[in-house]
Design an enzyme around this catalytic site. Structure first.
Site, PDB file in Angstrom:
ATOM      1  N   TYR A 426      59.198  83.148  65.817  1.00 44.61           N
ATOM      2  CA  TYR A 426      59.619  82.374  67.095  1.00 44.61           C
ATOM      3  C   TYR A 426      59.877  83.029  68.288  1.00 44.61           C
ATOM      4  O   TYR A 426      60.208  84.273  68.348  1.00 44.61           O
ATOM      5  CB  TYR A 426      60.751  81.493  66.779  1.00 44.61           C
ATOM      6  CG  TYR A 426      62.141  81.725  66.118  1.00 44.61           C
ATOM      7  CD1 TYR A 426      62.551  82.882  66.559  1.00 44.61           C
ATOM      8  CD2 TYR A 426      62.792  80.573  65.616  1.00 44.61           C
ATOM      9  CE1 TYR A 426      63.890  83.127  66.281  1.00 44.61           C
ATOM     10  CE2 TYR A 426      64.018  80.973  65.102  1.00 44.61           C
ATOM     11  CZ  TYR A 426      64.743  82.263  65.572  1.00 44.61           C
ATOM     12  OH  TYR A 426      66.088  82.479  65.138  1.00 44.61           O
ATOM     13  N   GLU A 427      59.801  82.371  69.518  1.00 51.27           N
ATOM     14  CA  GLU A 427      60.059  82.743  70.794  1.00 51.27           C
ATOM     15  C   GLU A 427      58.777  84.057  71.091  1.00 51.27           C
ATOM     16  O   GLU A 427      58.832  84.908  71.717  1.00 51.27           O
ATOM     17  CB  GLU A 427      61.367  83.510  71.015  1.00 51.27           C
ATOM     18  CG  GLU A 427      62.314  82.692  70.872  1.00 51.27           C
ATOM     19  CD  GLU A 427      62.301  81.138  71.660  1.00 51.27           C
ATOM     20  OE1 GLU A 427      61.584  81.481  72.577  1.00 51.27           O
ATOM     21  OE2 GLU A 427      62.674  80.317  71.211  1.00 51.27           O
ATOM     22  N   GLY A 428      57.514  83.695  70.410  1.00 46.20           N
ATOM     23  CA  GLY A 428      56.462  84.686  70.621  1.00 46.20           C
ATOM     24  C   GLY A 428      56.455  85.843  69.473  1.00 46.20           C
ATOM     25  O   GLY A 428      57.561  86.492  69.462  1.00 46.20           O
TER      26      GLY A 428
END
Length: 567
Positions: A426-428
């Site tokens: 998550y978050e890239g």
């Protein structure tokens, strides 16, 4: 599970490695004196050890669940959240004008790591609020700031980030959520969002969703996306939550880990929203929140690494097995000692990198200097990817230290591995972080990278008198990294860069870690000198193989056919 906050490491790194004294010397952060810093770290440590750590297993064994449309959180989580909120830990770095403490991001980073090591599932909630606070401070109207920021900073309300849709993951521009003007300055938001961390709870007065959606005249792709504040309850002018908005939690995901954290599928059915930032400017505002979260997620990985290390060390000191000298415990076996020392050395390196990043963010805020801004931007993907990779590696090794008992859930070793795994996603994803590093972050011709490497080489030169072997190894590694960076900058075909992006990021982190360990050795503490020797002699050499991978480019990789992979 028992947890001891690594306060001594934070103090040492701030004093001797990361240059925190520069931050405290600025007008903006002049109140961050050694005494204040020590008091903050000590108080945060007490909360994490005494209140949050006991919730770690409770969150795993009693997951958040949906009960007739209401999210129910694990036992004790409400009290844990209250301790975080009333302690002022959510708004540590927020603007004092809105109730924040205005403290350096470096201190927030340290506290966030402690909370992550104690109970990651709960820490994810204030992390989302912190990112939303920063996004609103930079992009929201004065009216939205006045209404929402004091509530978010105090923890009375909490915030989320709504990007992902079933057909739009990393490709955010493919989203289908719509925003229709209501004619009164508000918008009707419709669409479905998935993977929404802490999409709802049963202990805050409101949940404030930042939602990406497209206006009727929004062009396809990311340039046509706008950002909206969509609260669970619509507040009146005084901030009192009123009518429930037209949104709901459809379901909660059944996840590999982080069971205590509700990850929601959200449905917006003409929900009332307010524009944040300009029309079609949603990605710029959301990236403010995402960059905050990327540093925070890297720190989550480091926090879990610390927790997993402590758990494994305690087991290794107690478990008697085989013919071991000394205490007779498995920690006396060379291979177990190797695993534990690798866990310790890598966690320390990742922690140092995260704090270097936070110092650069603080110096940017305090001075506006373009060089500091470029450094913060360059270190962000490294912090996120290396921090989470280390978290995963250390947690996995922690299971191995436990042997067969690591595979048994009752010991708690496996929970660290399950909880931390998503941080690389998550978050890239970490692959996207690496691609960003070799593309956007090298658009300056490598200037930010070369400045870092120059400082590493200067540090190695200064250490030669007392630590010639270690300093030479770090200097040579930095020089090899410099040559590979020059090669990457010369590649006009981005695929040539992307093929080796992940090993390049890892190699850069390895060298930064060597720099941090060398600086720690120079400071003179015998324990840190021994750890530095282990890292620099045994782990730093990994950079050579990684950089060889980078310089192979893309041709042989792309020559592999789909049939080759399926054969």
């Amino acid at each position: 599970m028992p947890y001891r906050a690594p306060v001594n490491d934070f103090r040492f790194l701030m004093d001797h490695v990361t240059g925190f004294s520069q931050v405290a010397a600025t007008d903006r952060y002049c109140e961050a004196t050694p005494d204040m810093t020590d008091a903050i770290l000590t108080e945060a440590a007490k909360m994490c050890e005494d209140i949050l750590a006991p919730l770690q297993r409770a969150g795993d064994l009693h997951p958040a669940h949906l009960d007739n449309g209401v999210v129910r959180t694990p036992p004790g989580f409400a009290d844990g959240y209250k301790a975080i909120a009333t302690g002022g830990w959510i708004g540590m770095s927020a603007n004092p004008e809105n109730g924040g403490l205005g403290l350096p991001m470096t201190l927030t980073t340290a506290v966030n790591e402690m909370m992550s090591g104690a109970c990651l599932a709960l820490q994810l909630n204030p992390l989302m609020s912190q990112g939303q606070i920063e996004a609103l401070e930079h992009h929201a109207s004065d009216a939205i700031k006045k209404l929402y920021l004091p509530k978010l900073i105090s923890g009375e309300w909490c915030g989320t980030m709504n990007l992902t849709e079933p057909q739009a993951g990393s490709d955010v521009g493919a989203l289908r959520s719509k925003a229709e003007p209501n004619g009164d300055g508000t918008y009707a938001i419709s669409g479905q969002k998935i993977y929404i961390s802490w999409g709802d709870n049963d202990f805050t007065g409101n949940v404030c969703h930042l939602v990406l959606a497209r206006l009727p005249d929004g062009v396809p792709g990311t340039k046509g996306i706008s950002l909206f504040m969509v609260p669970k309850f619509i507040p009146d002018a005084d901030g009192t939550p009123g009518k429930k908005n037209d949104l709901r939690v459809v379901s909660l995901e059944h996840k590999m880990g982080l069971h205590g954290s509700p990850t929601a599928v959200m449905e917006y059915s003409g929900a009332t929203g307010w524009l944040v930032g300009p029309e079609h400017g949603g990605m710029a505002a959301m990236f403010t929140m995402m960059n905050n979260a990327r540093v925070g997620v890297g720190v989550q990985g480091i926090g879990v690494a610390e927790g997993a290390l402590q758990h494994a060390l305690a087991y290794a000191q107690d478990r008697k097995q085989g013919k071991a000298p000394g205490t007779g415990a498995i920690i006396e076996h060379a291979d177990v000692r190797r695993m534990l020392t690798t866990m310790k050395a890598d966690t320390y390196a990742a922690r140092a990198i995260a704090l270097m990043n936070a110092v650069a963010i603080d110096m940017t805020s305090a001075t506006g200097d373009a060089g500091w801004k470029a450094r913060a931007a360059f270190l962000t993907p490294i912090t996120k990817a290396f921090g989470t990779d280390v978290g995963i590696d250390v947690a996995n090794t922690g299971v191995q230290v436990h042997g067969g008992m690591g595979y048994i859930e009752e010991t708690g070793a496996a929970q660290y591995a399950r909880d931390v795994r998503v941080t690389a996603i998550y978050e890239g994803t970490n692959g996207i972080q690496a691609m960003d590093l070799v593309a956007r972050k090298l658009m300056d011709g490598g200037e930010a990278a070369f400045r870092l490497l120059e400082e590493i080489e200067q540090g190695a030169e200064a250490a030669k008198a007392d630590h010639p072997e270690l300093s030479n190894a770090v200097w040579q590694a930095a020089e090899t990294l410099r040559e590979t960076t020059e090669w990457l900058v010369d590649q006009n075909d981005l695929n040539e860069r992307f093929a080796g992006a992940v090993p390049y990021l890892r190699a850069f982190a390895r060298v930064l870690g060597g720099h941090a360990h060398l600086a720690s050795a120079v400071a003179g503490d015998p324990s840190r000198q021994r750890l530095a020797a282990f890292y620099i002699k045994r782990l730093l050499p990994e950079h050579a193989g990684l950089l060889a991978h980078v310089r192979e480019g893309a041709d042989d990789l792309m020559a592999i056919t789909n049939d080759d992979l399926a054969a």
